[in-house]
Design an enzyme around this catalytic site. Structure first.
Site, short mmCIF file in Angstrom:
data_model
loop_
_atom_site.label_atom_id
_atom_site.label_comp_id
_atom_site.label_asym_id
_atom_site.label_seq_id
_atom_site.Cartn_x
_atom_site.Cartn_y
_atom_site.Cartn_z
N HIS A 188 -29.55 60.44 21.52
CA HIS A 188 -30.15 60.71 22.82
C HIS A 188 -31.25 61.76 22.66
O HIS A 188 -31.35 62.43 21.64
CB HIS A 188 -29.09 61.21 23.80
CG HIS A 188 -27.99 60.23 24.04
ND1 HIS A 188 -28.22 58.90 24.26
CD2 HIS A 188 -26.65 60.40 24.09
CE1 HIS A 188 -27.07 58.27 24.45
NE2 HIS A 188 -26.09 59.16 24.34
N THR A 189 -32.05 61.89 23.71
CA THR A 189 -33.13 62.86 23.68
C THR A 189 -32.58 64.27 23.50
O THR A 189 -31.73 64.72 24.28
CB THR A 189 -33.94 62.79 24.99
OG1 THR A 189 -34.43 61.47 25.16
CG2 THR A 189 -35.11 63.76 24.95
N GLN A 190 -33.05 64.97 22.47
CA GLN A 190 -32.57 66.31 22.18
C GLN A 190 -33.35 67.38 22.93
O GLN A 190 -32.84 68.46 23.20
CB GLN A 190 -32.66 66.59 20.68
CG GLN A 190 -31.84 65.62 19.84
CD GLN A 190 -30.36 65.72 20.13
OE1 GLN A 190 -29.77 66.79 20.08
NE2 GLN A 190 -29.75 64.59 20.46
#
Length: 260
Positions: free
Chosen positions: A32-34
């Site tokens: 997922h987007t960090q």
């Protein structure tokens, strides 16, 4: 044409044959987007006697690069509310599609009713909390401005954790540090906000946008501003700060070449 990253800089498959991409190890875990990549900065809003004024500049930054200068971060909903987005622009676009779908469902519903600003804020806070609980948060903080079911001014925020907050004035990003002192001086509580006229509120928000342009390196002088009342929404998306100049900086010691 192959637009995937593994195809960048390679000959065309239909001419030279398919490429063996097994080394890319695409069977790894989902990620997922960090952290946000392209971001918008502050959103500021202030209640007044008859409604709410909300504003956000039109800049989307790629890190420290002022990359996109025409990104509108205020979104109207059903002539009853305006949502101001701070944070990741791609997540903002996802939420915009979500709100468009919801708006369509409400418009064609059989009940004859639609969501007001209070309902919309509750909905968005649940969306944020759900995504946070899935360890895949939406990297945004939003302000919802409008009127509630009693046609009274409503202003509240929701962030990527699903945390909610309501106050006479709100701001996201650096606006929470630079604009809020100005707004709280003018409207420290609900009673003071109820005594403000539309003109006073608009002027205060414009002053905040001016301060943010000079003090926040991720802002610009072109912005969107909306006034929400029970009579509807007045949205202007290409406002520009008047007579902005950095000429005054020459008189500040430490700026440029000093002769004495």
């Amino acid at each position: 044409m192959n637009h995937l990253p593994q195809g960048w800089g390679r000959p065309r498959d239909d001419v030279y044959g398919a490429y063996d991409a097994s080394y890319l190890q695409n069977s790894g875990p989902n990620q997922h987007t960090q952290q946000p990549v392209v971001t918008g900065t502050s959103v500021v809003a202030l209640k007044f006697k008859e409604g709410v004024v909300i504003a956000a500049d039109n800049l989307a930054s790629y890190g420290s690069l002022a990359r996109f200068t025409d990104v509108k971060r205020l979104r109207t909903f059903a002539d009853a509310a305006v949502v101001g987005f701070g944070g990741d622009v791609s997540d903002m676009q996802y939420l915009d599609r979500l709100l468009t779908s919801l708006d369509t469902e409400e418009a064609y519903g059989t009940t004859g009713h639609t969501l007001n600003a209070h309902n919309l804020h509750t909905y968005l806070s649940k969306v944020f909390y759900k995504r946070r609980s899935e360890f895949n948060p939406l990297w945004n903080q939003v302000l919802v401005a409008g009127v509630d079911q009693e046609k009274k001014p409503f202003l509240a925020s929701a962030d990527l954790l699903g945390t909610t907050f309501s106050a006479p004035s709100l701001a996201t990003g650096f606006g929470a540090h630079l604009a809020q002192p100005i707004l709280r001086t003018l409207a420290p509580d609900e009673e003071a906000a109820a005594g403000l006229s539309k003109e006073q509120a608009v002027e205060a928000i414009k002053e905040c946008m001016k301060v943010l342009f000079y003090r926040d390196a991720r802002s610009m002088d072109k912005y969107s501003i909306a006034v929400v009342t029970k009579d509807g929404i007045d949205l202007r998306e290409n406002e520009k700060l008047e007579a902005q100049s950095w000429a005054f900086a020459e008189k500040i010691r430490g700026y440029g070449t000093q002769v004495n």
